[in-house]
Design a protein around this motif. Structure first.
Motif, PDB file in Angstrom:
ATOM      1  N   UNK A 277      -1.679 -18.038  -2.611  1.00 18.07           N
ATOM      2  CA  UNK A 277      -1.005 -18.531  -1.371  1.00 18.07           C
ATOM      3  C   UNK A 277       0.507 -19.415  -1.699  1.00 18.07           C
ATOM      4  N   UNK A 278      -0.036 -20.671  -2.463  1.00 18.39           N
ATOM      5  CA  UNK A 278       1.406 -21.462  -2.763  1.00 18.39           C
ATOM      6  C   UNK A 278       2.225 -20.672  -3.745  1.00 18.39           C
ATOM      7  N   UNK A 279       1.906 -19.779  -4.352  1.00 17.70           N
ATOM      8  CA  UNK A 279       3.273 -19.087  -5.249  1.00 17.70           C
ATOM      9  C   UNK A 279       3.906 -18.058  -4.240  1.00 17.70           C
ATOM     10  N   UNK A 280       3.120 -17.418  -3.346  1.00 19.82           N
ATOM     11  CA  UNK A 280       3.762 -16.344  -2.345  1.00 19.82           C
ATOM     12  C   UNK A 280       4.511 -17.308  -1.564  1.00 19.82           C
ATOM     13  N   UNK A 281       4.277 -18.561  -1.130  1.00 20.57           N
ATOM     14  CA  UNK A 281       5.255 -19.406  -0.459  1.00 20.57           C
ATOM     15  C   UNK A 281       6.599 -19.553  -0.643  1.00 20.57           C
ATOM     16  N   UNK A 282       6.750 -19.583  -1.826  1.00 22.46           N
ATOM     17  CA  UNK A 282       7.916 -20.069  -2.469  1.00 22.46           C
ATOM     18  C   UNK A 282       8.688 -18.847  -3.502  1.00 22.46           C
ATOM     19  N   UNK A 283       8.139 -17.848  -3.150  1.00 22.81           N
ATOM     20  CA  UNK A 283       8.674 -16.499  -3.773  1.00 22.81           C
ATOM     21  C   UNK A 283       9.895 -16.101  -3.153  1.00 22.81           C
ATOM     22  N   UNK A 284      10.335 -16.265  -2.010  1.00 20.94           N
ATOM     23  CA  UNK A 284      11.560 -15.860  -1.399  1.00 20.94           C
ATOM     24  C   UNK A 284      12.830 -16.914  -1.688  1.00 20.94           C
ATOM     25  N   UNK A 285      12.376 -18.024  -2.267  1.00 25.06           N
ATOM     26  CA  UNK A 285      13.149 -19.141  -2.687  1.00 25.06           C
ATOM     27  C   UNK A 285      13.888 -18.788  -4.321  1.00 25.06           C
ATOM     28  N   UNK A 286      13.514 -17.621  -4.719  1.00 28.84           N
ATOM     29  CA  UNK A 286      13.939 -17.396  -6.033  1.00 28.84           C
ATOM     30  C   UNK A 286      15.087 -16.006  -6.089  1.00 28.84           C
ATOM     31  N   UNK A 287      15.835 -16.257  -6.771  1.00 32.33           N
ATOM     32  CA  UNK A 287      16.944 -14.993  -6.649  1.00 32.33           C
ATOM     33  C   UNK A 287      17.226 -14.412  -8.018  1.00 32.33           C
TER      34      UNK A 287
END
Length: 287
Positions: A277-287
């Motif tokens: 869950x925590x990994x998924x929550x920040x996945x969109x912040x990576x380019x």
């Protein structure tokens, strides 16, 4: 705090731990013995006394203060310690070193700190620390300077598996936090020296409220250790340029990495789910 005296890797840390409790003369002789890399099983008591400029009985007295039965016992231990592969891993950085040599020396110093910390780590204290953190209602981390950065790194890891911890590096915030703790709460106090008054004041306040304390430090004879329910001890050789802190920081991070894994193991399914869950929550912040 216990040290496995049977492990040759523990000999150096064992001596360094006791140095602050010795007189200046005794400490000088102890450091000489620890730094004497050519000492072997033919080295006599008289040679050591002459080199140190003290009497034979004084050398024996120092050996006993260091926790050995006498000079021969210490000599055997030091010969074993100096014969370890890690004994050649630490070399002082000089102003003439090339960048490649600096990298080699810094890495090797860190490797030695990890090996020796592993040798002295009290396994019973480690289990106590994991138990306390697992059961805690509130987990407060106290530290200043470099120790606060270690606390933040650990809190970040804990959050990834759903274990929340509060990091305080300000004296007032620590005392305010401590004033609200209770018997179901745990303080993890990070202090390389174990003598930071800011951390000690907050830990004492937390203890008065009934909170339990885990100490992460480099010195077993420090005031912080006297206040702790569990002590996670690191060790590292000093350096005029980087001090002990740099290598000890790596050792302390590894100890807390082990605590993190042990905590995750207590409820593996929940830890795995929270990690996803925590990994998924920040996945969109990576380019």
């Amino acid at each position: 705090m216990t040290v496995d005296a049977r492990d040759p890797r523990a000999v150096g840390p064992r001596i360094r731990m006791i140095l602050p409790t010795l007189t200046p003369l005794e400490a000088r002789v102890a450091r000489m013995l620890l730094d004497w890399k050519t000492l072997d099983d033919r080295t006599t008591l008289k040679e050591v006394a002459a080199r140190a400029g003290v009497s034979d009985p004084m050398v024996v007295k120092i050996c006993k203060k260091l926790g050995f039965e006498g000079f021969r016992d210490l000599r055997v231990a030091l010969v074993e310690y100096n014969g370890l592969p890690t004994s050649d891993l630490t070399a002082e950085v000089s102003r003439d070193d090339s960048p490649a040599a600096i990298v080699e020396k810094v890495f090797r110093t860190a490797i030695r700190a990890l090996e020796e910390t592993l040798a002295i780590l009290d396994r019973d204290a480690f289990v106590r620390a994991v138990d306390l953190l697992h059961r805690a209602r509130i987990r407060d981390f106290y530290g200043v300077g470099g120790s606060a950065q270690i606390a933040r790194d650990v809190a970040h890891k804990f959050l990834r598996i759903g274990i929340r911890a509060n990091v305080h590096d300000d004296a007032h915030m620590m005392l305010m936090s401590a004033s609200l703790l209770g018997p179901d709460d745990v303080v993890v106090a990070f202090s390389h020296s174990g003598r930071s008054t800011t951390v000690l004041d907050a830990v004492q306040a937390a203890r008065r409220r009934g909170a339990r304390v885990i100490a992460v430090t480099n010195y077993p004879n420090s005031p912080l250790v006297d206040l702790a329910d569990a002590v996670l001890l690191s060790t590292a050789l000093g350096s005029p340029l980087t001090g002990e802190n740099a290598a000890a920081r790596i050792a302390q991070l590894n100890i807390l990495d082990a605590v993190f894994v042990a905590l995750a193991q207590r409820d593996y399914d929940t830890a795995e789910r929270n990690l996803a869950e925590t990994m998924s929550s920040v996945r969109d912040k990576r380019r």
